[in-house]
Design an enzyme around this catalytic site. Structure first.
Site, PDB file in Angstrom:
ATOM      1  N   ASP A 109      -2.680   7.960  -2.699  1.00  0.00           N
ATOM      2  CA  ASP A 109      -4.078   8.039  -3.096  1.00  0.00           C
ATOM      3  C   ASP A 109      -4.959   7.162  -2.219  1.00  0.00           C
ATOM      4  OD1 ASP A 109      -2.908   5.734  -4.101  1.00  0.00           O
ATOM      5  OD2 ASP A 109      -3.563   6.015  -6.160  1.00  0.00           O
ATOM      6  N   ILE A 110      -4.485   5.912  -1.967  1.00  0.00           N
ATOM      7  CA  ILE A 110      -5.373   4.967  -1.289  1.00  0.00           C
ATOM      8  C   ILE A 110      -4.544   3.932  -0.529  1.00  0.00           C
ATOM      9  CG2 ILE A 110      -5.564   3.487  -3.359  1.00  0.00           C
ATOM     10  CD1 ILE A 110      -8.551   3.065  -2.578  1.00  0.00           C
ATOM     11  N   ASP A 112      -4.769   0.196   0.628  1.00  0.00           N
ATOM     12  CA  ASP A 112      -5.532  -1.020   0.341  1.00  0.00           C
ATOM     13  C   ASP A 112      -5.041  -2.107   1.306  1.00  0.00           C
ATOM     14  OD1 ASP A 112      -7.220  -2.781  -1.054  1.00  0.00           O
ATOM     15  OD2 ASP A 112      -5.667  -3.298  -2.464  1.00  0.00           O
ATOM     16  N   GLY A 114      -2.129  -2.016   2.476  1.00  0.00           N
ATOM     17  CA  GLY A 114      -1.226  -1.249   3.338  1.00  0.00           C
ATOM     18  C   GLY A 114       0.242  -1.535   3.068  1.00  0.00           C
ATOM     19  N   THR A 116       2.208  -0.978   0.593  1.00  0.00           N
ATOM     20  CA  THR A 116       2.983   0.105  -0.026  1.00  0.00           C
ATOM     21  C   THR A 116       3.439   1.109   1.021  1.00  0.00           C
ATOM     22  OG1 THR A 116       1.702  -0.138  -2.052  1.00  0.00           O
ATOM     23  CG2 THR A 116       2.974   1.897  -1.822  1.00  0.00           C
ATOM     24  N   LYS A 140      -9.237   1.521   2.578  1.00  0.00           N
ATOM     25  CA  LYS A 140     -10.153   0.373   2.561  1.00  0.00           C
ATOM     26  C   LYS A 140      -9.814  -0.495   3.765  1.00  0.00           C
ATOM     27  CE  LYS A 140      -9.276  -0.466  -2.144  1.00  0.00           C
ATOM     28  NZ  LYS A 140      -9.433  -1.194  -3.428  1.00  0.00           N
TER      29      LYS A 140
HETATM   30  P1  IMP Z   1      -1.516  -1.355  -1.077  1.00  0.00           P
HETATM   31  O1  IMP Z   1      -0.054  -1.532  -1.089  1.00  0.00           O
HETATM   32  O2  IMP Z   1      -2.253  -2.679  -1.210  1.00  0.00           O
HETATM   33  O3  IMP Z   1      -2.028  -0.568   0.109  1.00  0.00           O
HETATM   34  O4  IMP Z   1      -1.918  -0.621  -2.384  1.00  0.00           O
HETATM   35  C1  IMP Z   1      -1.751   0.702  -2.524  1.00  0.00           C
HETATM   36  C2  IMP Z   1      -1.694   1.091  -3.979  1.00  0.00           C
HETATM   37  O5  IMP Z   1      -2.489   0.248  -4.803  1.00  0.00           O
HETATM   38  C3  IMP Z   1      -2.268   2.462  -4.120  1.00  0.00           C
HETATM   39  O6  IMP Z   1      -1.243   3.416  -4.069  1.00  0.00           O
HETATM   40  C4  IMP Z   1      -2.925   2.420  -5.462  1.00  0.00           C
HETATM   41  O7  IMP Z   1      -1.993   2.814  -6.455  1.00  0.00           O
HETATM   42  C5  IMP Z   1      -3.276   0.990  -5.699  1.00  0.00           C
HETATM   43  N1  IMP Z   1      -4.699   0.726  -5.393  1.00  0.00           N
HETATM   44  C6  IMP Z   1      -5.219   0.076  -4.350  1.00  0.00           C
HETATM   45  N2  IMP Z   1      -6.547   0.017  -4.387  1.00  0.00           N
HETATM   46  C7  IMP Z   1      -6.906   0.693  -5.500  1.00  0.00           C
HETATM   47  C8  IMP Z   1      -8.176   1.021  -6.096  1.00  0.00           C
HETATM   48  O8  IMP Z   1      -9.277   0.689  -5.612  1.00  0.00           O
HETATM   49  N3  IMP Z   1      -8.112   1.721  -7.266  1.00  0.00           N
HETATM   50  C9  IMP Z   1      -6.953   2.120  -7.834  1.00  0.00           C
HETATM   51  N4  IMP Z   1      -5.757   1.860  -7.301  1.00  0.00           N
HETATM   52  C10 IMP Z   1      -5.720   1.141  -6.150  1.00  0.00           C
HETATM   53 MG    MG Z   2      -0.424   4.296  -5.884  1.00  0.00          MG
END
Ligand code: IMP
Ligand code: MG
Length: 192
Positions: A109-110, A112, A114, A116, A140
């Protein structure tokens, strides 16, 4: 971050602003589907691999716009608690397909921090897919802690926490058909 006042017809008091309407989302998803269809026109084994649960609405819309034989699978990973990401990514449920020899598009989905996608991508590469590309509805860029190419991206957004179109805040807001910024102060108050 200054956000305009909350219109009265939003189902949650903490929704601050609609960033993308259903029509804008649909238009962008159509474009991504067309691009994927074109890029994978010679692929013999195309797999869309979604990360549960945030990518569900996106992947089901996107796959309808991929006009090429494909299959889908899912993984569930967690790195989040509340609205904070952590570097520790845990696999809660793995995909079923043996991806060796497959053209895999990892869908989330997104992006953030990175963490994940970065972690899942490394894990998947060890499983010897024929190719691996990344597709995310939202990014983002200001928040990145690690870097990797996002091959297919819906939209870049500023550092807002967003809900809707599959995205949640503590499981709330996934079913909203638009993508909206959350007012985190109001969200915290709504919990008290
Ligand atoms: P990352 O590992 O920080 O890139 O986070 C990724 C995961 O965090 C995404 O798959 C989302 O499930 C969750 N996430 C990150 N930002 C948001 C947001 O603004 N709204 C909802 N879920 C988010
Ligand atoms: Mg997610």
């Amino acid at each position: 971050m200054t956000l305009p006042p909350n219109p009265p017809d939003f189902p949650y008091p903490f929704i601050a602003k609609v960033l993308f309407t259903p029509e804008e989302i649909e238009q962008r998803v159509n474009q991504l589907g067309a691009q994927i269809t074109q890029d994978y026109r010679t692929s013999e084994k195309l797999l869309l691999l979604g990360l549960l649960r945030g990518s569900v609405m996106f992947i089901t819309d996107l796959m309808r716009k991929v006009h090429h034989p494909m299959t889908m699978d899912f993984m569930s990973v967690s790195s989040y608690s509340g609205s904070e990401s952590t570097a520790f990514v845990r696999i809660e449920a793995d995909h079923k397909t043996n991806i060796a020899g497959w053209d895999v598009i990892l869908i989330d989905d997104i992006v953030d921090t990175g963490y994940t996608i970065y972690t899942v991508r490394k894990l998947l590469l060890d499983r010897r897919p024929k190719s691996l590309r990344i597709c995310a509805m939202l990014d983002k860029p200001e928040r990145h802690k690690v870097d990797f190419p996002i091959d297919y991206l819906g939209f870049s957004i500023p550092d807002y926490f967003v809900v809707g179109y599959g995205l949640d805040i503590d499981e709330k807001g996934r079913n909203l058909p638009y993508i909206a910024a959350v007012d985190l102060e109001k969200y915290k108050k709504s919990l008290q």
